[in-house]
Enzyme design. Structure first.
Site, PDB file in Angstrom:
ATOM      1  N   HIS A  76      28.533 -12.913  23.893  1.00 59.80           N
ATOM      2  CA  HIS A  76      27.362 -12.432  24.664  1.00 59.80           C
ATOM      3  C   HIS A  76      27.601 -11.026  25.228  1.00 59.80           C
ATOM      4  CE1 HIS A  76      25.230 -16.388  24.771  1.00 59.80           C
ATOM      5  NE2 HIS A  76      26.451 -16.852  24.673  1.00 59.80           N
ATOM      6  N   ASN A 149      20.681 -21.005  26.397  1.00 63.26           N
ATOM      7  CA  ASN A 149      20.494 -20.321  25.112  1.00 63.26           C
ATOM      8  C   ASN A 149      19.068 -20.545  24.628  1.00 63.26           C
ATOM      9  OD1 ASN A 149      23.072 -19.277  24.782  1.00 63.26           O
ATOM     10  ND2 ASN A 149      23.797 -20.966  23.503  1.00 63.26           N
ATOM     11  N   HIS A 340      27.947 -18.558  35.611  1.00 63.71           N
ATOM     12  CA  HIS A 340      28.920 -19.645  35.430  1.00 63.71           C
ATOM     13  C   HIS A 340      28.201 -20.985  35.568  1.00 63.71           C
ATOM     14  CE1 HIS A 340      32.403 -21.955  35.396  1.00 63.71           C
ATOM     15  NE2 HIS A 340      33.040 -21.548  36.477  1.00 63.71           N
ATOM     16  N   TYR A 363      34.248 -19.856  32.144  1.00 57.50           N
ATOM     17  CA  TYR A 363      33.492 -18.683  32.605  1.00 57.50           C
ATOM     18  C   TYR A 363      34.228 -17.924  33.708  1.00 57.50           C
ATOM     19  CZ  TYR A 363      29.602 -20.233  29.714  1.00 57.50           C
ATOM     20  OH  TYR A 363      28.829 -20.581  28.649  1.00 57.50           O
TER      21      TYR A 363
HETATM   22 FE1  HDE Z   1      29.003 -19.691  26.938  1.00 60.17          FE
HETATM   23  N1  HDE Z   1      30.436 -18.363  27.450  1.00 60.17           N
HETATM   24  N2  HDE Z   1      30.434 -20.981  26.292  1.00 60.17           N
HETATM   25  N3  HDE Z   1      27.582 -20.989  26.225  1.00 60.17           N
HETATM   26  N4  HDE Z   1      27.578 -18.429  27.479  1.00 60.17           N
HETATM   27  C1  HDE Z   1      30.218 -17.135  27.991  1.00 60.17           C
HETATM   28  O1  HDE Z   1      31.402 -16.268  29.851  1.00 60.17           O
HETATM   29  C2  HDE Z   1      31.739 -20.889  26.610  1.00 60.17           C
HETATM   30  C3  HDE Z   1      27.814 -22.223  25.675  1.00 60.17           C
HETATM   31  C4  HDE Z   1      26.234 -18.640  27.453  1.00 60.17           C
HETATM   32  O2  HDE Z   1      24.747 -13.109  30.212  1.00 60.17           O
HETATM   33  C5  HDE Z   1      31.487 -16.467  28.450  1.00 60.17           C
HETATM   34  O3  HDE Z   1      31.126 -14.565  31.338  1.00 60.17           O
HETATM   35  C6  HDE Z   1      32.433 -22.092  26.244  1.00 60.17           C
HETATM   36  C7  HDE Z   1      26.591 -22.972  25.612  1.00 60.17           C
HETATM   37  C8  HDE Z   1      25.526 -17.461  27.887  1.00 60.17           C
HETATM   38  O4  HDE Z   1      26.725 -12.997  31.153  1.00 60.17           O
HETATM   39  C9  HDE Z   1      32.559 -17.510  28.126  1.00 60.17           C
HETATM   40  C10 HDE Z   1      31.494 -22.913  25.701  1.00 60.17           C
HETATM   41  C11 HDE Z   1      25.634 -22.146  26.139  1.00 60.17           C
HETATM   42  C12 HDE Z   1      26.520 -16.531  28.190  1.00 60.17           C
HETATM   43  C13 HDE Z   1      31.750 -18.645  27.543  1.00 60.17           C
HETATM   44  C14 HDE Z   1      30.249 -22.202  25.713  1.00 60.17           C
HETATM   45  C15 HDE Z   1      26.274 -20.928  26.511  1.00 60.17           C
HETATM   46  C16 HDE Z   1      27.783 -17.164  27.920  1.00 60.17           C
HETATM   47  C17 HDE Z   1      31.697 -15.072  27.906  1.00 60.17           C
HETATM   48  C18 HDE Z   1      31.712 -24.325  25.214  1.00 60.17           C
HETATM   49  C19 HDE Z   1      24.136 -22.431  26.280  1.00 60.17           C
HETATM   50  C20 HDE Z   1      26.309 -15.110  28.662  1.00 60.17           C
HETATM   51  C21 HDE Z   1      31.389 -14.120  29.030  1.00 60.17           C
HETATM   52  C22 HDE Z   1      31.896 -24.433  23.814  1.00 60.17           C
HETATM   53  C23 HDE Z   1      23.821 -23.481  27.171  1.00 60.17           C
HETATM   54  C24 HDE Z   1      26.142 -15.014  30.139  1.00 60.17           C
HETATM   55  C25 HDE Z   1      31.263 -14.952  30.188  1.00 60.17           C
HETATM   56  C26 HDE Z   1      25.848 -13.584  30.539  1.00 60.17           C
HETATM   57  C27 HDE Z   1      29.010 -16.543  28.139  1.00 60.17           C
HETATM   58  C28 HDE Z   1      32.339 -19.797  27.191  1.00 60.17           C
HETATM   59  C29 HDE Z   1      29.057 -22.716  25.154  1.00 60.17           C
HETATM   60  C30 HDE Z   1      25.537 -19.835  27.082  1.00 60.17           C
HETATM   61  C31 HDE Z   1      33.663 -17.080  27.203  1.00 60.17           C
HETATM   62  C32 HDE Z   1      33.913 -22.376  26.401  1.00 60.17           C
HETATM   63  C33 HDE Z   1      26.436 -24.413  25.101  1.00 60.17           C
HETATM   64  C34 HDE Z   1      24.021 -17.291  27.997  1.00 60.17           C
HETATM   65  O5  HDE Z   1      33.227 -17.962  29.277  1.00 60.17           O
END
Ligand code: HDE
Length: 714
Positions: A76, A149, A340, A363
């Site tokens: 992202h 998402n 987060h 996060y």
């Molecule tokens: Fe994320 N995700 N994600 N994700 N995610 C991040 O956190 C992660 C998941 C989502 O505009 C990271 O600060 C894991 C689902 C958005 O700043 C990180 C898993 C959904 C954003 C991370 C998921 C999301 C992130 C990278 C489990 C939809 C951007 C930067 C497999 C519900 C937020 C950060 C923004 C960002 C980890 C799965 C949505 C790496 C371990 C499911 C919208 O921590």
């Protein structure tokens, strides 16, 4: 403050105000506040001599510049944010004690960041990808983040596989290619070895992954959360954002071209809309499953690769979010914001969804390095409106000057302050859930059905949507070099649907399945098809193709009608400057063909005016504009001599055999024409050009011309 209900909103603005600095009419200083008299030359020993170490202004300016980058988000990375507010429709007290969902008169300020997942910070907006839709609610009870998402399911069922999926889809490690794309071997290698990904791939290769606008996208919390009410009763909940403008997408050819012509397409669209007062609105909806019904579905309610079909578990709209203010500073706000999923408030809790559990760790962990230490909650965009009192101290970039001698608990020197917040005063009490199990590295068998909902999704698609999915498979898997992987893709999707697998095989140079398969699921879920979405003309953009000698009356009347429908129009011509109509009136050109293209608009209008149209007929760019808009399914309007441009373009003959002689208004498959137009009418006047044109625009795209468009070169 005009209304006391706006307390929250204005106090967030006031809070941000403390950090805002306006440099207008100010004197230049160093970071120590010392005035700088000259910043264009460094201090030198002689004007041709070496720079002197004592030039503190040079050193400070350069050192700051050298450190102006922070790591981009690992996923992202590319995103765009905006401020707004959220208001519930009614009290949700029966389901949750969350304060911001109690009183319909309270506006809670929000900050939203939309994003792509795979590409780097500088990649294009319109790539095929999932879009992030993260919302921070600055509630009275502290910050609540709904990190969503635009696709309701996920690639994997357990967060421990997240590094694997992300490594596979990111540019390949040996040569760092391709950027922001899933169309390469390592991703599809991961896919064919990961059956649980099947449902998500259907969504990723559908139109959902190339949205027309952030304003026309749904948002889904994906994971199963829990609502807890004042009596401590819990219920499973899934969150949905539904855009009032409906869910609409680009076509792939358009998305690819936009990536070159305007890589900022989505952020510009959002920025422009908010600047113009076209504030995007989204309804927040919830799906609720009672705890006693946990095992009554043919999917596991904790499995993030499954939807709860809306026809089975309806979405209840509970409030509305409006985005109404652009950021002042991209870095300070959009880049430094940190979302987060563990940021919850009393009334919202977690479940044992194994993807969610892993997210709860990741996060904060990644933000500690990205934002350089443990005090990033003090950055203005991250600061809650609720006061912060605890014993955390020090660390990099601490802004707060914490007073007092104690920083531990229990203490008696300050009467144990800060005191624990009792539950009765909205201290967060974790939901009491009985947990009993052996320590195992295993997955529940109830997570094993990987194909039924992929079939459900396929069954729910319109013909046009199905064709787009097949084309996407041809593009994505067609780029894979390893033939075995391609064969395994066909095999994998043959589990979903035999026809789908056969069609995929045709385009990627491998044999079709010997026994076309499928799951036998015949049900569909109309809610997942974009065919059934809201159709709204407002905020769409129309290109008007003009040269000197245009029919001024027609142009201005249509522009007026479009405006009354909230539709924006721009005049496109070979050159910028003023154009003169037949009667001498002038109009200013907004864009020329080098700066723009049909891909930047939702519809095209070619007004009459002999001289104007004769000139357009000589321009390949104008003809290309029309052909391309036609090919992308867009509405095209032409009046009087303007119809000639359609006759000469490839649109004619294919679509409208009798175009030449049409005296009457004809509106067919998004082509709206009339030869002898006098009065263009208003949008209320049934049967007039303006009304027909606007209602065709509201339909977004006209897929029925699908087969004919294949023949149009553009
Ligand atoms: Fe994320 N995700 N994600 N994700 N995610 C991040 O956190 C992660 C998941 C989502 O505009 C990271 O600060 C894991 C689902 C958005 O700043 C990180 C898993 C959904 C954003 C991370 C998921 C999301 C992130 C990278 C489990 C939809 C951007 C930067 C497999 C519900 C937020 C950060 C923004 C960002 C980890 C799965 C949505 C790496 C371990 C499911 C919208 O921590």
């Amino acid at each position: 403050m005009d209304n006391e209900n706006n307390v929250n909103k204005y106090s967030k603005e006031e809070q941000l105000n403390e950090s805002r600095v306006n440099h207008d009419d100010q004197k230049l200083t160093t970071n120590q506040g010392v005035g700088v008299s000259h910043t264009d030359d460094s201090l030198k020993a002689g004007n041709r001599g070496p720079t002197l170490m004592e030039d503190f202004h040079f050193r400070e300016k350069m050192t700051h510049f050298d450190h102006e980058r922070i790591p981009e988000r690992v996923v992202h990375a590319r995103g765009f944010g905006a401020h707004g507010h959220f208001q519930p429709y009614e009290s949700m007290a029966e389901l949750t004690k969350a304060k911001f969902l109690q009183d319909p008169s309270i506006k809670t300020p929000v900050f939203v960041r939309f994003s792509t997942v795979v590409g780097s910070k500088g990649s294009a907006d319109t790539v095929r990808d999932v879009r992030g839709f993260a919302t921070k609610f600055y509630t009275e009870d502290g910050n609540y983040d709904l990190v969503a998402n635009n696709i309701p399911v996920f690639f994997i069922q357990d967060a421990i596989k997240f590094p694997d999926i992300v490594h596979s889809i990111k540019p390949e490690p040996h040569n760092d290619m391709p950027q922001a794309s899933a169309a390469h071997d390592t991703f599809w290698d991961f896919v064919v070895n990961t059956p649980e990904i099947t449902h998500m791939i259907m969504w990723l290769l559908s139109d959902r992954a190339i949205p027309r606008s952030y304003r026309m996208m749904e948002g889904f919390g994906v994971n199963t959360f829990r609502f807890v009410n004042g009596e401590g009763k819990g219920r499973f909940v899934k969150f949905h954002w539904k855009p009032l403008l409906g869910v609409h997408s680009l076509v792939w050819d358009e998305a690819q071209k936009l990536a070159g012509k305007d890589p900022d397409y989505h952020r510009r669209d959002l920025w422009d809309a908010i600047s113009k007062g076209d504030y995007p609105e989204y309804e927040l909806g919830i799906q609720i499953i009672e705890e006693e019904d946990e095992f009554n579905f043919d999917f596991d309610v904790l499995d993030p690769t499954k939807i709860w079909p809306e026809e089975i578990v309806p979405v209840k709209p509970i409030g509305k979010m409006t985005l109404d203010r652009n950021v002042d500073n991209f870095f300070a706000e959009t880049e430094q914001v940190a979302f987060h999923p563990a940021n919850v408030v009393p009334g919202i809790d977690f479940t044992n969804d194994p993807l969610l559990q892993g997210r709860l760790f990741s996060y904060l962990d990644t933000q500690l390095i990205r934002l350089g230490g443990p005090n990033f909650h003090e950055i203005p965009i991250n600061r809650p409106l609720a006061p912060i009192h605890n014993n955390q101290r020090e660390g990099y970039h601490r802004m707060t000057i914490d007073q007092g001698v104690t920083s531990y608990s229990p203490n008696s020197l300050r009467g144990n302050a800060p005191h624990p917040t009792p539950d009765t005063e909205h201290g967060y009490a974790h939901y009491t859930e009985k947990v009993d199990g052996k320590k195992v590295r295993e997955r529940s068998e109830s997570f094993n059905d990987h194909y039924s909902q992929a079939s459900l999704f396929w069954n729910s698609m319109s013909n046009a949507e199905k064709e787009h999915i097949i084309e996407a498979f041809h593009f994505e898997v067609g780029a894979v070099m390893d033939k075995q992987i391609k064969e395994r893709v066909v095999e994998m999707f043959n589990h979903v649907d035999g026809e789908l697998a056969t069609e995929i095989a045709k385009g990627i140079g491998v044999a079709p399945p010997q026994n076309p398969g499928g799951t036998g699921v015949t049900a569909s879920s109309p809610a997942v098809s974009q065919e059934n979405t809201n159709q709204v003309a407002a905020t769409r953009k129309v290109a008007i193709l003009l040269e000197d000698g245009f029919n001024h009356h027609q142009v201005t009347q249509v522009m007026e009608a479009l405006k009354s429908a909230g539709v924006h129009s721009e005049i496109i011509s070979k050159n910028l400057g003023m154009l003169t109509g037949v009667d001498g009136q002038q109009l200013e050109v907004n864009k020329n063909y080098v700066n723009t293209g049909s891909i930047m608009y939702d519809a095209v209008y070619i007004p009459g005016g002999r001289q104007s149209v004769d000139n357009l007929l000589q321009q390949g760019d104008a003809l290309h504009f029309v052909n391309e808009a036609f090919k992308h399914g867009k509405t095209i309007g032409a009046t009087n001599e303007g119809v000639d441009l359609l006759v000469i373009s490839q649109v004619e003959g294919i679509e409208l055999a009798a175009l030449d002689s049409q005296a009457e208004l004809v509106s067919k498959m998004g082509i709206v024409t009339i030869r002898n137009a006098g009065d263009m009418g208003t949008i209320e006047q049934e049967g007039y050009f303006s009304q027909q044109f606007v209602s065709a625009i509201a339909q977004h795209r006209h897929w029925k011309r699908k087969n004919k468009k294949e023949m149009v070169p553009a």
